[in-house]
Design an enzyme around this catalytic site. Structure first.
Site, PDB file in Angstrom:
ATOM      1  N   ILE A   2      18.596  -5.105 -28.580  1.00 38.30           N
ATOM      2  CA  ILE A   2      18.815  -4.296 -27.372  1.00 38.30           C
ATOM      3  C   ILE A   2      20.311  -3.998 -27.316  1.00 38.30           C
ATOM      4  CG2 ILE A   2      18.910  -6.374 -25.901  1.00 38.30           C
ATOM      5  CD1 ILE A   2      17.835  -4.572 -23.594  1.00 38.30           C
ATOM      6  N   ALA A   3      20.653  -2.749 -27.055  1.00 43.71           N
ATOM      7  CA  ALA A   3      22.080  -2.389 -26.964  1.00 43.71           C
ATOM      8  C   ALA A   3      22.243  -1.110 -26.149  1.00 43.71           C
ATOM      9  CB  ALA A   3      22.669  -2.185 -28.366  1.00 43.71           C
ATOM     10  N   GLU A  24      16.919 -14.296 -29.639  1.00 46.54           N
ATOM     11  CA  GLU A  24      18.078 -15.031 -30.164  1.00 46.54           C
ATOM     12  C   GLU A  24      19.316 -14.254 -29.789  1.00 46.54           C
ATOM     13  OE1 GLU A  24      16.420 -14.259 -33.666  1.00 46.54           O
ATOM     14  OE2 GLU A  24      15.282 -16.118 -33.833  1.00 46.54           O
ATOM     15  N   ASN A  78      28.151 -14.305 -27.238  1.00 42.38           N
ATOM     16  CA  ASN A  78      27.811 -13.034 -26.589  1.00 42.38           C
ATOM     17  C   ASN A  78      27.535 -13.269 -25.103  1.00 42.38           C
ATOM     18  OD1 ASN A  78      26.923 -10.531 -25.837  1.00 42.38           O
ATOM     19  ND2 ASN A  78      25.548 -10.256 -27.580  1.00 42.38           N
ATOM     20  N   TYR A 106      20.485 -11.967 -19.768  1.00 42.44           N
ATOM     21  CA  TYR A 106      19.186 -12.614 -19.973  1.00 42.44           C
ATOM     22  C   TYR A 106      18.951 -13.689 -18.896  1.00 42.44           C
ATOM     23  CZ  TYR A 106      19.589 -10.421 -24.611  1.00 42.44           C
ATOM     24  OH  TYR A 106      19.739  -9.525 -25.649  1.00 42.44           O
TER      25      TYR A 106
HETATM   26  C1  LIG Z   1      24.123  -6.844 -23.537  1.00 41.33           C
HETATM   27  C2  LIG Z   1      24.139  -5.377 -23.115  1.00 41.33           C
HETATM   28  C3  LIG Z   1      22.882  -4.691 -23.656  1.00 41.33           C
HETATM   29  C4  LIG Z   1      24.110  -5.307 -21.579  1.00 41.33           C
HETATM   30  O1  LIG Z   1      23.954  -3.949 -21.200  1.00 41.33           O
HETATM   31  P1  LIG Z   1      24.713  -3.343 -19.938  1.00 41.33           P
HETATM   32  O2  LIG Z   1      24.110  -2.029 -19.626  1.00 41.33           O
HETATM   33  O3  LIG Z   1      26.158  -3.392 -20.133  1.00 41.33           O
HETATM   34  O4  LIG Z   1      24.295  -4.430 -18.812  1.00 41.33           O
HETATM   35  P2  LIG Z   1      24.108  -4.171 -17.260  1.00 41.33           P
HETATM   36  O5  LIG Z   1      25.192  -3.324 -16.727  1.00 41.33           O
HETATM   37  O6  LIG Z   1      22.713  -3.715 -17.026  1.00 41.33           O
HETATM   38  O7  LIG Z   1      24.316  -5.625 -16.694  1.00 41.33           O
HETATM   39  C5  LIG Z   1      23.238  -6.431 -16.283  1.00 41.33           C
HETATM   40  C6  LIG Z   1      23.770  -7.813 -16.007  1.00 41.33           C
HETATM   41  O8  LIG Z   1      24.194  -8.409 -17.235  1.00 41.33           O
HETATM   42  C7  LIG Z   1      25.362  -9.179 -17.016  1.00 41.33           C
HETATM   43  N1  LIG Z   1      26.469  -8.579 -17.773  1.00 41.33           N
HETATM   44  C8  LIG Z   1      26.479  -7.387 -18.407  1.00 41.33           C
HETATM   45  N2  LIG Z   1      27.652  -7.218 -19.048  1.00 41.33           N
HETATM   46  C9  LIG Z   1      28.389  -8.312 -18.805  1.00 41.33           C
HETATM   47  C10 LIG Z   1      29.681  -8.739 -19.203  1.00 41.33           C
HETATM   48  N3  LIG Z   1      30.463  -7.960 -19.979  1.00 41.33           N
HETATM   49  N4  LIG Z   1      30.114  -9.959 -18.799  1.00 41.33           N
HETATM   50  C11 LIG Z   1      29.341 -10.753 -18.040  1.00 41.33           C
HETATM   51  N5  LIG Z   1      28.088 -10.396 -17.602  1.00 41.33           N
HETATM   52  C12 LIG Z   1      27.628  -9.198 -18.001  1.00 41.33           C
HETATM   53  C13 LIG Z   1      25.623  -9.149 -15.527  1.00 41.33           C
HETATM   54  O9  LIG Z   1      24.906 -10.214 -14.928  1.00 41.33           O
HETATM   55  C14 LIG Z   1      24.989  -7.835 -15.118  1.00 41.33           C
HETATM   56  O10 LIG Z   1      24.597  -7.819 -13.795  1.00 41.33           O
HETATM   57  P3  LIG Z   1      25.700  -7.471 -12.633  1.00 41.33           P
HETATM   58  O11 LIG Z   1      26.218  -6.095 -12.977  1.00 41.33           O
HETATM   59  O12 LIG Z   1      24.891  -7.493 -11.384  1.00 41.33           O
HETATM   60  O13 LIG Z   1      26.762  -8.503 -12.721  1.00 41.33           O
HETATM   61  C15 LIG Z   1      25.436  -4.652 -23.605  1.00 41.33           C
HETATM   62  O14 LIG Z   1      26.541  -5.448 -23.252  1.00 41.33           O
HETATM   63  C16 LIG Z   1      25.470  -4.373 -25.094  1.00 41.33           C
HETATM   64  O15 LIG Z   1      24.936  -3.368 -25.558  1.00 41.33           O
HETATM   65  N6  LIG Z   1      26.109  -5.290 -25.865  1.00 41.33           N
HETATM   66  C17 LIG Z   1      26.220  -5.096 -27.322  1.00 41.33           C
HETATM   67  C18 LIG Z   1      24.892  -5.342 -28.004  1.00 41.33           C
HETATM   68  C19 LIG Z   1      24.387  -6.730 -27.719  1.00 41.33           C
HETATM   69  O16 LIG Z   1      25.129  -7.694 -27.774  1.00 41.33           O
HETATM   70  N7  LIG Z   1      23.068  -6.842 -27.452  1.00 41.33           N
HETATM   71  C20 LIG Z   1      22.421  -8.114 -27.210  1.00 41.33           C
HETATM   72  C21 LIG Z   1      22.011  -8.713 -28.495  1.00 41.33           C
HETATM   73  S1  LIG Z   1      21.223 -10.290 -28.263  1.00 41.33           S
END
Ligand SMILES: CC(C)(COP(=O)(O)OP(=O)(O)OC[C@H]1O[C@@H](n2cnc3c(N)ncnc32)[C@H](O)[C@@H]1OP(=O)(O)O)[C@@H](O)C(=O)NCCC(=O)NCCS
Length: 178
Positions: free
Chosen positions: A93-94, A127, A132, A139
């Site tokens: 997921i990204a 996983e 991260n 999650y």
């Molecule tokens: C993980 C990922 C998919 C989250 O997507 P996102 O759209 O940025 O997340 P959201 O804005 O929907 O955030 C949802 C919740 O996640 C948490 N969160 C998201 N980014 C965060 C950060 N940088 N630090 C801490 N918490 C975070 C928070 O709890 C957030 O809720 P809040 O806004 O009420 O605090 C994104 O960071 C990503 O693409 N990362 C790179 C790929 C990756 O690592 N994927 C997971 C592989 S296991």
């Protein structure tokens, strides 16, 4: 509820109401692979998403799409889920970096979990790299619990993988999203 989200005047904002979560199509693959490459130090081989989409009956592939211009839409997020009897494994997921921290990942995750429940899944598994933090926090927000470690799982850094499980999938948080 206000869905317009912007972190600063110079950054893009996302109108979450306009973010559509739908199943991935072949035409999305280039954008999906671009998100994969920019998001992970070990991106999937180029043929993998195509395989997931067309050859693997246990896979469900998703994208988050956002309007860009009058007629076009841009893929800003992607996820792949594997169904194993009554369990799903979130394989990837990204979200595009410039659209992160604006609830797109949350919307994508909620949609795929709700779809999994409708299809009879009762628990979800994944996983995640130990370092991260963003993903681990997201999650945890959905109710995933850390249930184990796979030592040195990632071949590039030898980093551990944290195993996370959600059971049952219907968490309070998921319900609260409507
Ligand atoms: C993980 C990922 C998919 C989250 O997507 P996102 O759209 O940025 O997340 P959201 O804005 O929907 O955030 C949802 C919740 O996640 C948490 N969160 C998201 N980014 C965060 C950060 N940088 N630090 C801490 N918490 C975070 C928070 O709890 C957030 O809720 P809040 O806004 O009420 O605090 C994104 O960071 C990503 O693409 N990362 C790179 C790929 C990756 O690592 N994927 C997971 C592989 S296991």
């Amino acid at each position: 509820m206000c869905t317009l989200r912007r972190r600063s005047l110079t950054e893009p904002y996302v109108d979450l109401a306009k973010v559509i979560i739908r199943r991935m199509r072949s035409a999305d693959l280039e954008q999906v692979m671009a998100i994969d490459r920019i998001s992970f130090t070990l991106p999937w081989p180029p043929s993998s998403f195509q395989y997931e989409l067309t050859h693997d009956d246990t896979s469900r592939c998703w994208v988050a799409e956002y309007p860009s211009g009058e007629l076009d839409a841009k893929v800003i997020g992607m996820a792949v889920v594997w169904f194993i009897i009554d369990e799903i494994h979130i394989a990837t997921i990204a979200v595009l970096p410039e659209f992160r921290k604006m609830k797109v990942g949350e919307k994508l995750m909620a949609a795929l979990l709700k779809d999994a429940v409708k299809s009879g899944a009762v628990h979800a598994f994944l996983e995640v790299r130990e370092t991260n933090q963003a993903a681990r926090v997201m999650y945890a927000k959905f109710g995933f619990k850390e249930v184990g470690i796979r030592p040195h799982y990632y071949s590039d850094t030898q980093e551990d993988a944290v195993l996370m499980n959600l059971e049952p999938i219907e968490s309070e948080f998921l319900d609260s999203l409507g």
